[in-house]
Design an enzyme around this catalytic site. Structure first.
Site, PDB file in Angstrom:
ATOM      1  N   GLY A   1      44.658  60.037  46.248  1.00  0.00           N
ATOM      2  CA  GLY A   1      45.993  59.633  45.819  1.00  0.00           C
ATOM      3  C   GLY A   1      46.971  60.750  46.060  1.00  0.00           C
ATOM      4  O   GLY A   1      46.749  61.620  46.907  1.00  0.00           O
TER       5      GLY A   1
ATOM      6  N   THR B   1      42.143  59.782  51.723  1.00  0.00           N
ATOM      7  CA  THR B   1      41.057  60.697  51.436  1.00  0.00           C
ATOM      8  C   THR B   1      39.797  59.856  51.554  1.00  0.00           C
ATOM      9  O   THR B   1      39.871  58.645  51.413  1.00  0.00           O
ATOM     10  CB  THR B   1      41.171  61.208  49.979  1.00  0.00           C
TER      11      THR B   1
END
Lengths: 340, 340
Positions: free
Chosen positions: A257, A205
């Site tokens: 995550g 991300t």
């Protein structure tokens, strides 16, 4: 005696002035970014790859810092910083995003403004070049906070945002990653190290949080999600409270995550709540949420955050997280591995 | 004197026993439901409509209560209770859902288990008869927390969940509501009362929270979203932390209202955080979040909640909220208007 008191009061107020209206505004702003957390180990990295990551992290954070330095808004700094990472093939956001099980691209992003608590998000779009800008457009130009799929693309088109053919996002590296993940999926006996490595290859991300000279916080997150994801899965990146949260009362947070755990732990809002309701520092709050909450559930990943005084956190329970920080004085930190 | 003190202590402990290890377990469970909040005024309600709402609320809550009474799980109670409201054309969830701007149906739902913090959600599905069951299936049978659109439908089909033709959900009332909203949208001068009424007609949600005899909390929410919604909008109902949250450490919450504000205020998790981090009661926490936070942002709606001791909250800043509560002793409360 009365004159003395008035004089003392004036001196006191005079001394206090620098705290409230800083003479050196550059000490009061800051920006922090991440480019994904996971099993990022030096042994798996070539010097060229490492240098490329560090250079792009630096380019990204300098872009936002330059905006903040001249008094620009945290919103603009977050948007333009994330563009650099979305446009780079190195990170799992925009160009270079991971592939779904159907070998398509589905991008998610969100943005939150800490001054107004305004927010915008998009999920599962395939043609928007810079998803973070679409999230901001949803916030500013629609009555909604979250749009998805074809509807979000149609909205973005109406807003005049840059659209691209899905091929724009594809990179050879991510296509190979999908093949590897699918091949491994069919193997039964993965040891835990292999499984962790595989997971780490599957996702990532980018995110940015900033405090501007007006004291306003902003947070943004953008991602391609998880390699081999199925059934139009939505992760934490476009979820306000999970992957992204900003509130001038506390902090701005962007997470990266294993999204499922970050949704269940409402990570970004929980850090803000621990600060606001328990008086914890941003570092204390981030440690509790990443290690004691996400970690204990079995999830991994990290966050970057900045509070309303410019204090920052870059916390992870993984071997590494691409990350950088630049403070109001221009001090730059760029890191990749957990221990460095 | 010493013997007297020991005797007094024993008597004291004896008196305390019911509080800590209840002799009558039925006092330790409970269930609360809502069927949407908004401008629900007696002057706009026929006695027949009011009776129909009250009867269905009672049928729904008795369904879940019967499960809890025999020692069933809060998860099963929440699911089966929501089925009753999803299957009724009265509420904006499942059959009777509101229509999008394209006159389609897009259903959202989520579920959270307070014991494990497991969660599941679906957004924008058109063919799943009972969206709450699909949310639970995502939690139990997929590696993901949130699925959307066609992918979520394909997953639900693979799970053997009941699928229906989109026509199943349509009701004449909701089609007329869409026509009214579209007609009004083109008028420029709505006064604030008209605007509020219009808004209230446009949305609604059903939700259920429960505490079972094992001390486990669960929360679920299901909705058709907002009449005339555009661009595959996703509201707060499928967002863990916003519309739904459950954690045995604090409470279970299901929200209903103007979803955009509930996402921005991270309503369900914020109530839990105020309880866990500031030691507030569920009623105090719910009042702060609904009135001081959502209300001050300009949003309206309400929540139902139950904490890990069976204390409940049914809080709103609207003229009414369809709601009911049934405690472990079987005491039933069914209410519609804010003041009753």
């Amino acid at each position: 005696m009365k004159r003395f008191l008035v004089l003392a009061l004036l001196l006191f107020l005079g001394c206090e002035t620098p705290k409230n209206t800083p003479a050196s505004p550059e000490s009061t702003f800051g920006i922090v970014i991440h480019g994904g957390a996971g099993t990022i180990l030096k042994k798996n990295m070539t010097p060229e790859m490492e240098a490329a990551y560090r250079a792009t992290l630096e380019e990204a954070i300098r872009t936002g810092h330059a905006i903040l330095k001249v008094g620009g808004s945290s919103k603009e700094a977050v948007e333009k910083t994330i563009h650099v990472m979305e446009n780079s093939p190195l990170f799992n956001a925009g160009k270079g995003a991971v592939l779904t099980a159907d070998a398509t691209i589905e991008l998610d992003a969100s943005f939150m403004d800490g001054a107004t608590l305004d927010a915008g998000a998009i999920a599962g779009v395939q043609t928007i070049k810079n998803p973070i800008s679409a999230a901001i457009a949803v916030m500013e130009d629609s009555p909604h906070v979250m749009l998805s799929g074809k509807g979000a693309e149609s909205f973005a088109e109406g807003q005049g945002l840059a659209l691209v053919a899905p091929e724009y996002f594809y990179t050879k590296r991510r296509q190979q990653a999908l093949e590897r993940v699918k091949a491994r999926e069919n193997q039964t006996a993965l040891n835990s190290e292999e499984a962790a490595y595989l997971r780490a290859q599957r996702r990532g991300t980018v995110g940015c949080v900033a405090l501007d000279q007006s004291g306003n916080l902003a947070a943004g997150t953008s991602t391609g999600g998880m390699t081999n994801k199925k059934w139009n899965r939505i992760g934490d990146a476009p979820i306000i409270g999970a992957g992204t949260y900003a509130n001038n009362a506390s902090c701005a947070i962007s997470a990266t995550g294993w999204g499922e755990y970050f949704i269940r732990a409402v990570v970004a809002h929980d850090i803000a709540a621990l600060m606001e309701y328990k008086g914890l520092s941003i570092q204390e709050a981030a440690k509790i949420v990443i290690h004691d909450k996400v970690g204990k559930l079995g999830g991994d990943g990290g966050i970057v955050g900045i509070d309303n005084k410019g204090q920052i956190a870059m916390e992870m329970n993984t071997a590494g997280m691409y990350r950088a920080h630049m403070d109001g004085k221009g001090n730059l930190t760029v890191k990749i591995y957990a221990e460095e």
